[in-house]
Write a protein that holds these residues in place. Sequence first.
Motif, PDB file in Angstrom:
ATOM      1  N   THR A   4       0.839  -1.191   0.000  1.00 20.93           N
ATOM      2  CA  THR A   4       0.000   0.000   0.000  1.00 20.93           C
ATOM      3  C   THR A   4       0.878   1.246   0.000  1.00 20.93           C
ATOM      4  O   THR A   4       1.794   1.353   0.814  1.00 20.93           O
ATOM      5  CB  THR A   4      -0.890   0.015   1.262  1.00 20.93           C
ATOM      6  OG1 THR A   4      -1.595  -1.218   1.342  1.00 20.93           O
ATOM      7  CG2 THR A   4      -1.872   1.166   1.222  1.00 20.93           C
ATOM      8  N   PRO A   5       0.628   2.192  -0.924  1.00 19.98           N
ATOM      9  CA  PRO A   5       1.448   3.415  -0.919  1.00 19.98           C
ATOM     10  C   PRO A   5       1.194   4.222   0.349  1.00 19.98           C
ATOM     11  O   PRO A   5       0.120   4.119   0.946  1.00 19.98           O
ATOM     12  CB  PRO A   5       0.981   4.170  -2.168  1.00 19.98           C
ATOM     13  CG  PRO A   5      -0.343   3.594  -2.524  1.00 19.98           C
ATOM     14  CD  PRO A   5      -0.386   2.201  -1.967  1.00 19.98           C
ATOM     15  N   PRO A   6       2.181   4.996   0.772  1.00 16.98           N
ATOM     16  CA  PRO A   6       1.988   5.798   1.983  1.00 16.98           C
ATOM     17  C   PRO A   6       0.891   6.846   1.774  1.00 16.98           C
ATOM     18  O   PRO A   6       0.661   7.310   0.665  1.00 16.98           O
ATOM     19  CB  PRO A   6       3.351   6.458   2.207  1.00 16.98           C
ATOM     20  CG  PRO A   6       4.063   6.368   0.898  1.00 16.98           C
ATOM     21  CD  PRO A   6       3.485   5.197   0.165  1.00 16.98           C
ATOM     22  N   PHE A   7       0.215   7.185   2.892  1.00 19.79           N
ATOM     23  CA  PHE A   7      -0.810   8.225   2.826  1.00 19.79           C
ATOM     24  C   PHE A   7      -0.186   9.485   2.244  1.00 19.79           C
ATOM     25  O   PHE A   7       0.955   9.801   2.492  1.00 19.79           O
ATOM     26  CB  PHE A   7      -1.363   8.530   4.220  1.00 19.79           C
ATOM     27  CG  PHE A   7      -1.915   7.320   4.918  1.00 19.79           C
ATOM     28  CD1 PHE A   7      -2.846   6.497   4.303  1.00 19.79           C
ATOM     29  CD2 PHE A   7      -1.501   6.994   6.195  1.00 19.79           C
ATOM     30  CE1 PHE A   7      -3.361   5.382   4.942  1.00 19.79           C
ATOM     31  CE2 PHE A   7      -2.000   5.878   6.848  1.00 19.79           C
ATOM     32  CZ  PHE A   7      -2.929   5.074   6.219  1.00 19.79           C
ATOM     33  N   GLY A   8      -0.975  10.213   1.461  1.00 13.10           N
ATOM     34  CA  GLY A   8      -0.465  11.428   0.830  1.00 13.10           C
ATOM     35  C   GLY A   8       0.141  11.168  -0.542  1.00 13.10           C
ATOM     36  O   GLY A   8       0.497  12.091  -1.246  1.00 13.10           O
ATOM     37  N   THR A   9       0.262   9.900  -0.924  1.00 11.85           N
ATOM     38  CA  THR A   9       0.794   9.530  -2.234  1.00 11.85           C
ATOM     39  C   THR A   9      -0.365   9.112  -3.129  1.00 11.85           C
ATOM     40  O   THR A   9      -1.156   8.249  -2.755  1.00 11.85           O
ATOM     41  CB  THR A   9       1.788   8.348  -2.114  1.00 11.85           C
ATOM     42  OG1 THR A   9       2.811   8.714  -1.193  1.00 11.85           O
ATOM     43  CG2 THR A   9       2.388   7.993  -3.456  1.00 11.85           C
ATOM     44  N   GLY A  10      -0.467   9.751  -4.286  1.00  9.23           N
ATOM     45  CA  GLY A  10      -1.555   9.419  -5.213  1.00  9.23           C
ATOM     46  C   GLY A  10      -2.898   9.538  -4.515  1.00  9.23           C
ATOM     47  O   GLY A  10      -3.165  10.510  -3.809  1.00  9.23           O
ATOM     48  N   ASP A  11      -3.730   8.500  -4.674  1.00 11.32           N
ATOM     49  CA  ASP A  11      -5.046   8.538  -4.020  1.00 11.32           C
ATOM     50  C   ASP A  11      -5.103   7.619  -2.797  1.00 11.32           C
ATOM     51  O   ASP A  11      -6.185   7.208  -2.368  1.00 11.32           O
ATOM     52  CB  ASP A  11      -6.150   8.196  -5.025  1.00 11.32           C
ATOM     53  CG  ASP A  11      -6.141   6.728  -5.450  1.00 11.32           C
ATOM     54  OD1 ASP A  11      -5.165   6.014  -5.141  1.00 11.32           O
ATOM     55  OD2 ASP A  11      -7.117   6.292  -6.081  1.00 11.32           O
ATOM     56  N   ALA A  12      -3.938   7.321  -2.202  1.00 16.01           N
ATOM     57  CA  ALA A  12      -3.887   6.401  -1.055  1.00 16.01           C
ATOM     58  C   ALA A  12      -4.757   6.902   0.106  1.00 16.01           C
ATOM     59  O   ALA A  12      -5.468   6.111   0.738  1.00 16.01           O
ATOM     60  CB  ALA A  12      -2.449   6.205  -0.590  1.00 16.01           C
ATOM     61  N   SER A  13      -4.718   8.205   0.386  1.00 21.89           N
ATOM     62  CA  SER A  13      -5.510   8.743   1.493  1.00 21.89           C
ATOM     63  C   SER A  13      -7.010   8.692   1.164  1.00 21.89           C
ATOM     64  O   SER A  13      -7.828   8.353   2.020  1.00 21.89           O
ATOM     65  CB  SER A  13      -5.100  10.185   1.797  1.00 21.89           C
ATOM     66  OG  SER A  13      -3.756  10.225   2.216  1.00 21.89           O
ATOM     67  N   TYR A  14      -7.351   9.016  -0.058  1.00 23.54           N
ATOM     68  CA  TYR A  14      -8.740   8.956  -0.514  1.00 23.54           C
ATOM     69  C   TYR A  14      -9.280   7.530  -0.370  1.00 23.54           C
ATOM     70  O   TYR A  14     -10.378   7.316   0.140  1.00 23.54           O
ATOM     71  CB  TYR A  14      -8.806   9.433  -1.967  1.00 23.54           C
ATOM     72  CG  TYR A  14     -10.166   9.358  -2.607  1.00 23.54           C
ATOM     73  CD1 TYR A  14     -11.149  10.297  -2.297  1.00 23.54           C
ATOM     74  CD2 TYR A  14     -10.473   8.369  -3.540  1.00 23.54           C
ATOM     75  CE1 TYR A  14     -12.401  10.248  -2.902  1.00 23.54           C
ATOM     76  CE2 TYR A  14     -11.718   8.317  -4.148  1.00 23.54           C
ATOM     77  CZ  TYR A  14     -12.672   9.253  -3.827  1.00 23.54           C
ATOM     78  OH  TYR A  14     -13.909   9.208  -4.425  1.00 23.54           O
ATOM     79  N   GLN A  15      -8.477   6.550  -0.782  1.00 22.58           N
ATOM     80  CA  GLN A  15      -8.881   5.147  -0.675  1.00 22.58           C
ATOM     81  C   GLN A  15      -9.002   4.726   0.784  1.00 22.58           C
ATOM     82  O   GLN A  15      -9.935   4.024   1.167  1.00 22.58           O
ATOM     83  CB  GLN A  15      -7.894   4.239  -1.425  1.00 22.58           C
ATOM     84  CG  GLN A  15      -7.867   4.464  -2.931  1.00 22.58           C
ATOM     85  CD  GLN A  15      -9.204   4.209  -3.604  1.00 22.58           C
ATOM     86  OE1 GLN A  15     -10.002   3.396  -3.149  1.00 22.58           O
ATOM     87  NE2 GLN A  15      -9.472   4.925  -4.694  1.00 22.58           N
ATOM     88  N   ALA A  16      -8.054   5.170   1.623  1.00 18.91           N
ATOM     89  CA  ALA A  16      -8.081   4.814   3.044  1.00 18.91           C
ATOM     90  C   ALA A  16      -9.322   5.375   3.727  1.00 18.91           C
ATOM     91  O   ALA A  16      -9.821   4.805   4.704  1.00 18.91           O
ATOM     92  CB  ALA A  16      -6.815   5.320   3.740  1.00 18.91           C
ATOM     93  N   ALA A  17      -9.832   6.502   3.213  1.00 18.74           N
ATOM     94  CA  ALA A  17     -11.035   7.128   3.768  1.00 18.74           C
ATOM     95  C   ALA A  17     -12.312   6.446   3.281  1.00 18.74           C
ATOM     96  O   ALA A  17     -13.405   6.798   3.719  1.00 18.74           O
ATOM     97  CB  ALA A  17     -11.067   8.610   3.405  1.00 18.74           C
ATOM     98  N   GLY A  18     -12.185   5.506   2.349  1.00 19.70           N
ATOM     99  CA  GLY A  18     -13.365   4.824   1.819  1.00 19.70           C
ATOM    100  C   GLY A  18     -13.971   5.518   0.622  1.00 19.70           C
ATOM    101  O   GLY A  18     -15.158   5.351   0.345  1.00 19.70           O
ATOM    102  N   GLY A  19     -13.155   6.326  -0.090  1.00 20.33           N
ATOM    103  CA  GLY A  19     -13.662   7.024  -1.263  1.00 20.33           C
ATOM    104  C   GLY A  19     -14.705   8.069  -0.883  1.00 20.33           C
ATOM    105  O   GLY A  19     -14.815   8.462   0.281  1.00 20.33           O
TER     106      GLY A  19
END
Length: 139
Positions: A4-19
């Motif tokens: 999993t890419p680190p938060f803040g990379t690409g859409d990793a944070s968006y995905q971690a939030a559940g879109g």
Amino acid sequence: MSSTPPFGTGDASYQAAGGIDGLRRLVDDFYRLMDELPEAADLRRMHPQSLEQSRDKLACFLSGWLGGPKLFSEKYGPISIPAFHAQWPIDEAGSAAWLGCMERAIALQPFSPEFAEYLLAQLRVPAHRVVQASRARHG
């Protein structure tokens, strides 16, 4: 090792939030808490009676801010968070109330502890800048 890419990379944070659905749940809880918590009463009075548009704007903003679709600019145009909020006299107490509602709302989500901590830390930055911009405008 995680792929999993680190938060803040690409859409990793968006995905971690559940879109966008996860962000809408977060925002719904955030504004419900703002309505309910006595310490957020002054903050709530800065918002319109109906929070429908506020909810949509915050969810759309967070989508783009967390690396997902840039829904806010597509729907509402560009925004500078500190400049927009400087129209209200927002002090440290107002910022703390906002962050308090957000911290409680984040705790209600099925986010990983790592993402919850990351998100709250990231949100402290614009919350602080809003106070600075408001202070510059309102003295």
